[in-house]
Design a protein around this motif. Structure first.
Motif, mmCIF file in Angstrom:
data_model
loop_
_atom_site.group_PDB
_atom_site.id
_atom_site.type_symbol
_atom_site.label_atom_id
_atom_site.label_comp_id
_atom_site.label_asym_id
_atom_site.label_seq_id
_atom_site.Cartn_x
_atom_site.Cartn_y
_atom_site.Cartn_z
ATOM 1 N N GLY A 1 0.384 20.313 11.918
ATOM 2 C CA GLY A 1 1.419 20.134 9.799
ATOM 3 C C GLY A 1 1.696 18.965 9.687
ATOM 4 O O GLY A 1 2.157 19.153 8.884
ATOM 5 N N ARG A 2 1.069 18.115 9.964
ATOM 6 C CA ARG A 2 1.503 16.793 9.447
ATOM 7 C C ARG A 2 0.121 15.578 8.373
ATOM 8 O O ARG A 2 -0.802 16.194 8.453
ATOM 9 C CB ARG A 2 1.858 15.284 10.216
ATOM 10 N N ALA A 3 0.769 15.449 7.682
ATOM 11 C CA ALA A 3 0.117 14.428 6.736
ATOM 12 C C ALA A 3 0.561 13.187 6.554
ATOM 13 O O ALA A 3 1.710 12.936 6.056
ATOM 14 C CB ALA A 3 0.238 15.607 5.196
ATOM 15 N N ALA A 4 0.029 12.112 6.365
ATOM 16 C CA ALA A 4 0.072 10.975 6.673
ATOM 17 C C ALA A 4 -0.222 10.201 4.657
ATOM 18 O O ALA A 4 -1.153 10.160 4.767
ATOM 19 C CB ALA A 4 -0.272 9.894 8.033
ATOM 20 N N ALA A 5 0.427 9.436 4.478
ATOM 21 C CA ALA A 5 0.929 9.029 2.867
ATOM 22 C C ALA A 5 -0.495 7.159 3.122
ATOM 23 O O ALA A 5 -0.087 6.299 3.082
ATOM 24 C CB ALA A 5 1.446 8.649 1.885
ATOM 25 N N ALA A 6 -1.790 7.165 3.445
ATOM 26 C CA ALA A 6 -2.570 6.253 3.790
ATOM 27 C C ALA A 6 -2.964 5.508 3.052
ATOM 28 O O ALA A 6 -2.788 6.280 2.062
ATOM 29 C CB ALA A 6 -3.822 6.365 4.676
ATOM 30 N N GLY A 7 -2.734 4.551 3.103
ATOM 31 C CA GLY A 7 -3.148 3.258 1.699
ATOM 32 C C GLY A 7 -1.927 2.931 1.180
ATOM 33 O O GLY A 7 -2.064 1.978 0.034
ATOM 34 N N PHE A 8 -0.788 3.376 1.405
ATOM 35 C CA PHE A 8 0.633 3.235 1.037
ATOM 36 C C PHE A 8 1.015 1.399 1.040
ATOM 37 O O PHE A 8 1.087 0.725 2.207
ATOM 38 C CB PHE A 8 1.220 3.930 1.385
ATOM 39 N N THR A 9 0.945 0.908 -0.148
ATOM 40 C CA THR A 9 1.417 -0.659 -0.459
ATOM 41 C C THR A 9 1.769 -1.423 -1.408
ATOM 42 O O THR A 9 1.770 -0.659 -2.303
ATOM 43 C CB THR A 9 0.242 -1.212 -1.020
ATOM 44 N N PRO A 10 3.340 -1.391 -0.995
ATOM 45 C CA PRO A 10 4.489 -2.069 -2.028
ATOM 46 C C PRO A 10 3.902 -3.488 -2.791
ATOM 47 O O PRO A 10 3.270 -4.263 -2.401
ATOM 48 C CB PRO A 10 5.442 -2.252 -1.061
ATOM 49 N N THR A 11 4.157 -3.070 -4.300
ATOM 50 C CA THR A 11 3.396 -4.338 -4.945
ATOM 51 C C THR A 11 4.586 -5.096 -6.040
ATOM 52 O O THR A 11 4.199 -6.433 -5.907
ATOM 53 C CB THR A 11 2.523 -3.920 -6.246
ATOM 54 N N ALA A 12 5.547 -4.567 -5.833
ATOM 55 C CA ALA A 12 6.852 -5.776 -5.877
ATOM 56 C C ALA A 12 7.968 -5.491 -4.687
ATOM 57 O O ALA A 12 8.313 -4.323 -5.010
ATOM 58 C CB ALA A 12 7.117 -5.387 -7.422
ATOM 59 N N SER A 13 9.341 -5.945 -5.833
ATOM 60 C CA SER A 13 10.398 -5.525 -5.439
ATOM 61 C C SER A 13 11.391 -4.928 -6.054
ATOM 62 O O SER A 13 11.437 -4.429 -6.666
ATOM 63 C CB SER A 13 11.937 -6.746 -5.204
ATOM 64 N N GLY A 14 12.500 -3.766 -4.916
ATOM 65 C CA GLY A 14 12.829 -2.789 -5.878
ATOM 66 C C GLY A 14 12.626 -1.750 -4.795
ATOM 67 O O GLY A 14 11.356 -1.643 -4.172
ATOM 68 N N ALA A 15 13.294 -0.593 -5.535
ATOM 69 C CA ALA A 15 13.776 0.693 -5.224
ATOM 70 C C ALA A 15 12.259 1.415 -5.216
ATOM 71 O O ALA A 15 11.705 1.374 -6.584
ATOM 72 C CB ALA A 15 14.808 1.379 -5.759
ATOM 73 N N VAL A 16 12.517 2.397 -4.118
ATOM 74 C CA VAL A 16 10.930 3.110 -4.590
ATOM 75 C C VAL A 16 11.176 4.465 -4.024
ATOM 76 O O VAL A 16 11.549 5.187 -3.664
ATOM 77 C CB VAL A 16 9.183 2.642 -3.670
ATOM 78 N N GLN A 17 10.730 5.804 -5.011
ATOM 79 C CA GLN A 17 10.774 6.630 -4.526
ATOM 80 C C GLN A 17 9.297 7.589 -4.364
ATOM 81 O O GLN A 17 8.555 7.116 -5.618
ATOM 82 C CB GLN A 17 11.535 7.432 -5.974
ATOM 83 N N SER B 1 -3.614 2.657 -1.874
ATOM 84 C CA SER B 1 -4.712 1.669 -2.125
ATOM 85 C C SER B 1 -5.022 2.392 -3.615
ATOM 86 O O SER B 1 -6.402 2.144 -4.160
ATOM 87 C CB SER B 1 -5.553 3.017 -1.287
ATOM 88 N N GLY B 2 -4.391 1.539 -4.400
ATOM 89 C CA GLY B 2 -4.907 0.897 -6.050
ATOM 90 C C GLY B 2 -4.503 2.761 -7.069
ATOM 91 O O GLY B 2 -3.985 2.514 -8.343
ATOM 92 N N ALA B 3 -4.178 3.707 -6.213
ATOM 93 C CA ALA B 3 -3.705 4.751 -6.995
ATOM 94 C C ALA B 3 -1.806 5.266 -7.025
ATOM 95 O O ALA B 3 -1.656 4.985 -6.042
ATOM 96 C CB ALA B 3 -4.782 6.109 -6.637
ATOM 97 N N ARG B 4 -1.231 6.041 -8.054
ATOM 98 C CA ARG B 4 0.245 6.133 -7.831
ATOM 99 C C ARG B 4 0.293 7.341 -7.276
ATOM 100 O O ARG B 4 1.766 8.104 -7.129
ATOM 101 C CB ARG B 4 -0.149 7.101 -9.024
ATOM 102 N N THR B 5 -1.644 8.527 -7.024
ATOM 103 C CA THR B 5 -0.962 9.928 -6.245
ATOM 104 C C THR B 5 -1.941 9.875 -5.374
ATOM 105 O O THR B 5 -3.329 9.621 -5.193
ATOM 106 C CB THR B 5 -1.101 10.726 -7.101
ATOM 107 N N LEU B 6 -1.986 10.524 -4.407
ATOM 108 C CA LEU B 6 -2.756 11.101 -3.246
ATOM 109 C C LEU B 6 -2.648 12.449 -2.744
ATOM 110 O O LEU B 6 -1.139 12.770 -2.166
ATOM 111 C CB LEU B 6 -2.754 10.067 -1.811
ATOM 112 N N THR B 7 -3.824 12.425 -2.726
ATOM 113 C CA THR B 7 -3.045 14.092 -1.550
ATOM 114 C C THR B 7 -4.765 14.433 -0.664
ATOM 115 O O THR B 7 -5.284 13.867 -0.416
ATOM 116 C CB THR B 7 -4.588 14.866 -2.588
#
Length: 349
Positions: free
Chosen positions: A104-120, A91-97
């Motif tokens: 025991g699960r956590a989801a990275a809500a708002g995850f959005t790709p912005t350009a092509s290429g590998a992502v880590q 959602s516009g930020a590079r980190t999420l807590t």
């Protein structure tokens, strides 16, 4: 002098027994040795090896599960997601807590790709002084055609779950290939959809949301004394079996639990009530999801009560948002009907 030598020998032997040695201690019975006793462990539930389509706005949000040394889920662990390489945001930020839920699960809500290429994406967990970390790898492509090319290049091999013990990191096991989630997203995109397919695979996915509020039926002089249906514990459930930009297949249920509060002129006490309405089918598509159901029953000798429930919203990422409307109509045998409507904003996850 002999007793001095003997005493010295005994003293040296005693000191040597107190010094640490390089020989590891044996594991207690029933306890796993080495890394399994280190503490936390992270398992990737969703997101590893996913292919995200930027133009279609489809992405697989990473989901991880934190487990303890006994391989049990840990609720309340603090998980920090961070984009370490590539072009994507939360959602516009590079980190999420996020804190892990009861599973025991956590989801990275708002995850959005912005350009092509590998992502880590790194995911680190902390709980009661123990830590664990892991890296999730994905690929962003711009178009559906590029996603299809990635599918052909990787083949159909399966991927295993990746996990990290202690402060270490792990990668996915198995032979590469796209996950069922990614393949489902590509299929949805081919139909022009923008949904995240993790919510439309595996024999149906259940979404649940809560709501509360009032349905007010104003008094009608000489005919109806007026009342308020106060919903304190409302629940909307949708079971989606398949959804894309053109159609949806699924069912639902609405539960209204609360109190009927009569106006003083009624001279009636308040009544606790719980009503369940089945939704036989959903309508629309991922961007225009809804339902409209009504049921009727007699009131009094010749009166008719009509209960209408409608929903209008959309599936966006991993949640459904929209407006739930509840209309209550009491029509006596003669005279004008009494009517009341309540509108509630609902988010289902």
């Amino acid at each position: 002098m002999t007793w001095i030598k003997r005493f010295s020998s005994l003293l040296v032997a005693s000191v040597l027994t107190l010094l640490p040695t390089s020989t590891p201690a044996a594991a207690a019975p029933g306890q796993k040795p080495s890394a399994s006793t280190a503490g936390l462990r992270i398992v990737i539930v969703e997101g590893e090896d996913a292919v995200n389509i930027v133009q279609q706005k489809t992405a697989v949000a990473p989901i991880v599960e934190v487990r303890n040394r006994n391989d049990q889920p840990v609720a309340g662990a603090v998980v920090n997601f961070a984009v370490r390489g590539g072009r994507a945001t939360f959602s516009g930020a590079r980190t999420l807590t996020v804190a892990t839920d009861v599973a025991g699960r956590a989801a990275a809500a708002g995850f959005t790709p912005t350009a092509s290429g590998a992502v880590q994406i790194s995911a680190s967990a902390a709980f009661q002084g123990q830590t664990a970390a892991i890296t999730i790898t994905q690929t962003n492509v711009m178009t559906l055609a590029q996603a299809g090319a990635v599918t052909g290049a990787t083949g159909s091999g399966g991927g295993g779950a990746a996990s990290g013990a202690g402060a270490g990191a792990g990668g996915a096991g198995g032979g590469g290939g796209l996950s069922a989630t990614t393949i489902g997203i590509i299929g949805g995109a081919a139909a022009g959809g923008t949904l995240v397919a993790t919510k439309a695979l595996g024999g149906g996915t259940k979404y649940t949301g809560q709501f509360s509020g009032d349905v007010v039926m104003a008094p009608i002089p000489g005919q109806f004394c007026g009342l308020t249906v106060r919903i304190t514990n409302g629940t909307v459930t949708m079971q989606i079996d398949n959804i894309d930009s053109n159609s949806v297949k699924g069912t639902g249920e609405v539960v209204e639990e609360g109190t009927t509060i009569y106006q003083p002129l009624c001279n009636l006490g308040n009544v606790n009530n719980k009503e369940t309405t089945d939704v036989p089918s959903l309508t629309g598509s991922s961007s225009n999801l809804g339902f409209n159901v009504q049921k009727q029953n007699t009131i009094g000798s010749n009166g008719l009560r009509t209960h209408i429930i409608t929903f209008s919203g959309s599936l966006n990422g991993t949640e459904i948002t929209g407006t739930l409307s509840i209309t209550e109509i009491n029509a006596p045998a003669s005279g004008p009907p009494a009517r009341g409507t309540g509108n509630f904003q609902v988010t289902l996850r």
